[in-house]
Write a protein that holds these residues in place. Structure first.
Motif, short mmCIF file in Angstrom:
data_model
loop_
_atom_site.label_atom_id
_atom_site.label_comp_id
_atom_site.label_asym_id
_atom_site.label_seq_id
_atom_site.Cartn_x
_atom_site.Cartn_y
_atom_site.Cartn_z
N ILE A 66 44.59 22.71 -20.28
CA ILE A 66 44.76 23.53 -21.48
C ILE A 66 43.78 24.70 -21.49
N ASN A 67 44.20 25.77 -22.19
CA ASN A 67 43.40 26.98 -22.34
C ASN A 67 42.67 26.91 -23.68
N VAL A 68 41.33 26.81 -23.64
CA VAL A 68 40.51 26.70 -24.85
C VAL A 68 39.78 28.02 -25.07
N ALA A 69 39.83 28.56 -26.29
CA ALA A 69 39.11 29.80 -26.63
C ALA A 69 38.20 29.53 -27.82
N PHE A 70 37.08 30.28 -27.87
CA PHE A 70 36.10 30.10 -28.93
C PHE A 70 35.76 31.44 -29.57
N LEU A 71 35.97 31.54 -30.89
CA LEU A 71 35.58 32.73 -31.65
C LEU A 71 34.25 32.41 -32.34
N SER A 72 33.16 32.94 -31.80
CA SER A 72 31.84 32.68 -32.39
C SER A 72 31.56 33.70 -33.48
N GLN A 73 30.45 33.50 -34.21
CA GLN A 73 30.08 34.44 -35.27
C GLN A 73 29.56 35.75 -34.69
N GLU A 74 28.98 35.67 -33.49
CA GLU A 74 28.43 36.87 -32.86
C GLU A 74 29.31 37.29 -31.68
N PRO A 75 30.07 38.39 -31.80
CA PRO A 75 30.95 38.83 -30.71
C PRO A 75 30.18 39.10 -29.42
N ASP A 76 30.75 38.69 -28.29
CA ASP A 76 30.14 38.89 -26.98
C ASP A 76 30.96 39.95 -26.25
N LEU A 77 30.59 41.20 -26.43
CA LEU A 77 31.33 42.33 -25.87
C LEU A 77 30.39 43.25 -25.09
N GLN A 78 30.97 44.06 -24.20
CA GLN A 78 30.18 45.01 -23.41
C GLN A 78 30.21 46.37 -24.10
N ILE A 174 39.01 27.42 -31.16
CA ILE A 174 37.87 26.94 -31.94
C ILE A 174 37.22 28.15 -32.63
N LEU A 175 37.03 28.05 -33.94
CA LEU A 175 36.58 29.21 -34.72
C LEU A 175 35.35 28.86 -35.54
N ASP A 176 34.34 29.73 -35.49
CA ASP A 176 33.14 29.57 -36.31
C ASP A 176 33.12 30.68 -37.35
N LEU A 201 44.17 24.47 -33.96
CA LEU A 201 42.95 25.08 -34.46
C LEU A 201 41.90 24.03 -34.80
N PHE A 202 40.65 24.37 -34.51
CA PHE A 202 39.51 23.59 -35.00
C PHE A 202 38.50 24.60 -35.49
N MET A 203 38.17 24.57 -36.79
CA MET A 203 37.35 25.64 -37.34
C MET A 203 36.29 25.14 -38.31
N VAL A 204 35.22 25.92 -38.36
CA VAL A 204 34.22 25.80 -39.42
C VAL A 204 34.38 27.04 -40.29
N THR A 205 34.65 26.85 -41.57
CA THR A 205 34.78 27.98 -42.48
C THR A 205 34.41 27.57 -43.89
N HIS A 206 33.83 28.50 -44.66
CA HIS A 206 33.55 28.25 -46.07
C HIS A 206 34.64 28.84 -46.95
N ASP A 207 35.64 29.52 -46.35
CA ASP A 207 36.71 30.18 -47.12
C ASP A 207 37.71 29.12 -47.59
N ARG A 208 37.63 28.77 -48.87
CA ARG A 208 38.41 27.64 -49.37
C ARG A 208 39.89 27.94 -49.49
N TYR A 209 40.28 29.20 -49.73
CA TYR A 209 41.71 29.54 -49.71
C TYR A 209 42.25 29.44 -48.28
N PHE A 210 41.43 29.83 -47.32
CA PHE A 210 41.82 29.71 -45.91
C PHE A 210 42.05 28.24 -45.56
#
Length: 619
Positions: A66-78, A174-176, A201-210
């Motif tokens: 399987i292909n697993v991706a992670f969206l962290s709070q701090e983007p890792d970009l060049q 996976i989303l933070d 999806l597996f996420m940590v979020t404080h957005d209660r409507y989400f």
């Protein structure tokens, strides 16, 4: 199909144990939210799952194919890459398929390799990859593909990282805190996308409507124990309440039994029979059960608010622009006692600039801000705390004094105040740089509130706060007697605490909307193309913007009436919607009907006056 299994993982930092023997699984098509208090190890669990950290014991087993991706709070970009180059620099399986196909085209004689590459292009639907990524970038408002990463805002970087992940079409995402730094339009687009897409999806979020609208399962880490709920946020709240009540009933029953057994134990002679030995063993089990208690620490918020005079804050004809970008264009407003205003608008429309002008940390190009003599502004900014090197938590608070005044003449020591904000005696002597994101926000909130403001400004206060702390903050703000001004992308939070909204439309237009965020969405979604002749007439006249024939006062009245008509139409729509949805209680129908009739009569009166002034304009 199981995608990932967390098996008896534990993690501690020195003497501080975050969690022990935590286990759960993630299966195909599940949309799971992971809920826990700040400091209990949410981020650590995410890092362990994604391989960025390792557990002290236990393991994480991930399905190989399987292909697993992670969206962290701090983007890792060049920084030096453009938006488009960032797409092609990503670790995307589709790009690898395209690369293999392009190589195979150069060697057509190798029919087996060519056919395999061709089949892979079909399998991954890679033929129209360019169209796919441009569509997603467009949806996320990233249209200038040549813009470099270093020139992007925090929100744009978050959206680019999200686009890269969505384009790769992961099996498990996976989303933070995925909604942090996104404006409301982007949050709602992402919410709709996840709700309809077949993605795990597996996420940590404080957005209660989400949580409510996207997730179909919630996993909670509470006092070191994992609980699983097969439902959305509302279901979780109901079932958690039932669980806690059942646990308490079980403990109460054990306490009653313990009292009886304790009396029996005291009566027993030293010589024991086999039967009494068995009962004594049971006694210790009952004692342990009776001694159980929930560790329910909650933030305690209290302030000694300064008295407010008759003059609060007045904004007179404010103008502000940066180069050709207009932020405010003659904005005027006088704040009243106890007003509770939310500020919404797309990123870049000037919300933070407006707050800086209001707090006089930035000057307008024209106009003025007048603050009443008795007004004490508390400003919670997105920048947060800026501690000195090696500064401890308690040192931050002592900068405001060893003792803090509360209501009714009481005093609280700096240490006692920190305990109310969930910083125990040991934690108070930690270095500030050791705190988690949520703990830093909680400490910062403490520093703002202890100054006893009577005009409180909160710029994105909910980011990084756990749901428990959010609920306490909301309860405090509901009882807060001063003025409240809030910028937030947390729709649930806004709905609960604000009475009306400043809507930043862009190009200097700021609309005062009567209602909370959900009211605003209902109004916006119900707005249809103008059909009736009266409305068409109004639109045509407004577009002409010709006010010849009116006196200065009549021109002001004309502009004011247009706003009032819009507000009344919104109010009428909301009340009618409440009736249509059956939300009006039986004992409130008559009162609500009278309110609707008054709104309709007022609307007709305003429209009649609008026509009178319109006729004068054309004369």
């Amino acid at each position: 199909m199981n995608y990932l299994s967390v098996e008896n993982i534990s993690k501690a930092y020195g003497e501080r144990v975050l969690f022990e023997n935590v286990s759960f699984g993630i299966n195909k098509d599940q949309k799971i939210a992971f809920v826990a208090k700040n400091g209990s190890g949410k981020t650590s669990i995410l890092n362990i799952i994604t391989g960025k950290d390792s557990p002290d014991s236990g393991q994480v087993v991930t399905r190989k194919d399987i292909n697993v991706a992670f969206l962290s709070q701090e983007p890792d970009l060049q920084n030096e890459l453009t938006i488009e180059e960032s797409i092609f620099a990503s670790d995307n399986e589709i790009l690898k398929v395209i690369e293999r196909y392009e190589k195979a085209v150069l060697n057509p004689e190798d029919e087996k390799t060519f056919q395999s590459a061709f089949d892979q292009m079909d399998l991954y639907n890679a033929w129209d990859f360019e169209t796919q990524y441009k569509q997603i970038l467009s949806k996320l408002k990233l249209d200038d593909l040549k813009l470099k990463v270093k020139n992007l805002s925090g929100g744009q970087k978050k959206r680019l990282t999200l686009a890269i992940i969505l384009i790769s079409r992961p099996d498990l995402l996976i989303l933070d805190e995925p909604t942090n730094h996104l404006d409301l339009e982007m949050i709602e687009w992402l919410e709709n996308y996840f709700a309809k897409e077949n993605i795990t999806l597996f996420m940590v979020t404080h957005d209660r409507y989400f949580l409510e609208r996207v997730c179909n399962e919630i996993i909670e880490l509470d006092n070191g124990i994992i609980y699983q709920y097969k439902g959305n946020y509302s279901y979780y709240l109901d079932k958690k309440e039932e669980r806690i009540a059942a646990e308490q009933a079980s403990v109460d029953k054990a306490k009653n039994l313990f009292t009886k057994e304790l009396e029996w134990m005291r009566r027993q002679p030293k010589a024991r029979t086999t039967k009494s030995k068995s009962r004594q063993d049971d006694f210790y089990i009952i004692k342990e059960k009776a001694s159980q208690r929930r560790i329910e620490h909650q933030v305690e918020l209290e302030i000694n608010m300064e008295r407010m005079g008759s003059k609060i804050v007045e904004l007179h004809n404010l103008h502000k622009k940066f180069n050709d970008k207009v932020i405010l264009n003659g904005f005027t407003y006088n704040f009243g006692r106890g007003e509770r205003i939310g500020i919404i608008g797309k990123n870049g429309t000037g919300k933070s600039t407006f707050l800086n002008i209001l707090t006089q940390t930035m000057q307008p190009d024209a106009g003025k801000v007048v603050v009443g003599e008795t007004i004490k502004i508390g400003y919670y900014t997105q920048a947060g705390i800026n501690p000195k090197p090696n500064q401890k938590v308690i040192d931050i608070i002592k900068e405001f004094g060893e003792y803090i005044p509360l209501s009714k003449g009481r005093l609280l020591s700096a240490g006692q105040l920190l305990e109310r904000f969930l910083f125990d005696r040991k934690k108070q002597h930690d270095y500030v740089e050791k705190l988690s994101g949520g703990e830093l926000k909680r400490l910062y909130l403490c520093t703002v509130l202890i100054q006893n403001p009577n005009f409180l400004i909160l710029d994105e206060p909910t980011n990084d706060l756990d749901i428990v702390t959010l609920n306490v903050l909301e309860s405090f703000l509901l009882d807060y007697p001063g003025c409240l001004l809030v910028v937030s992308h947390d729709r649930y939070f806004m709905d609960k605490i604000v009475d009306h909204l400043f809507v930043f439309r862009g190009e200097g237009e700021v609309e005062d909307f009567p209602g909370n965020y959900s009211d605003f969405r209902i109004y916006e979604d119900s707005a249809e193309p103008v059909k009736d002749e009266v409305a068409k007439e109004k639109v045509n006249k407004k577009e002409k913007s010709v006010k010849a024939g009116l006196t200065f006062n009549e021109q002001k009245e004309f502009s004011k009436i247009e706003r009032e008509i819009k507000d009344l139409e919104a109010k009428k729509t909301l009340i009618e919607q409440e009736f249509a949805d059956g939300k009006v209680a039986d004992d409130a129908i008559e009162k609500k009907s009278i309110e609707l009739q008054k709104v309709i009569e007022n609307l007709e009166e305003k429209e009649e006056r609008w026509f009178e002034l319109s006729a004068k304009m054309e004369a």
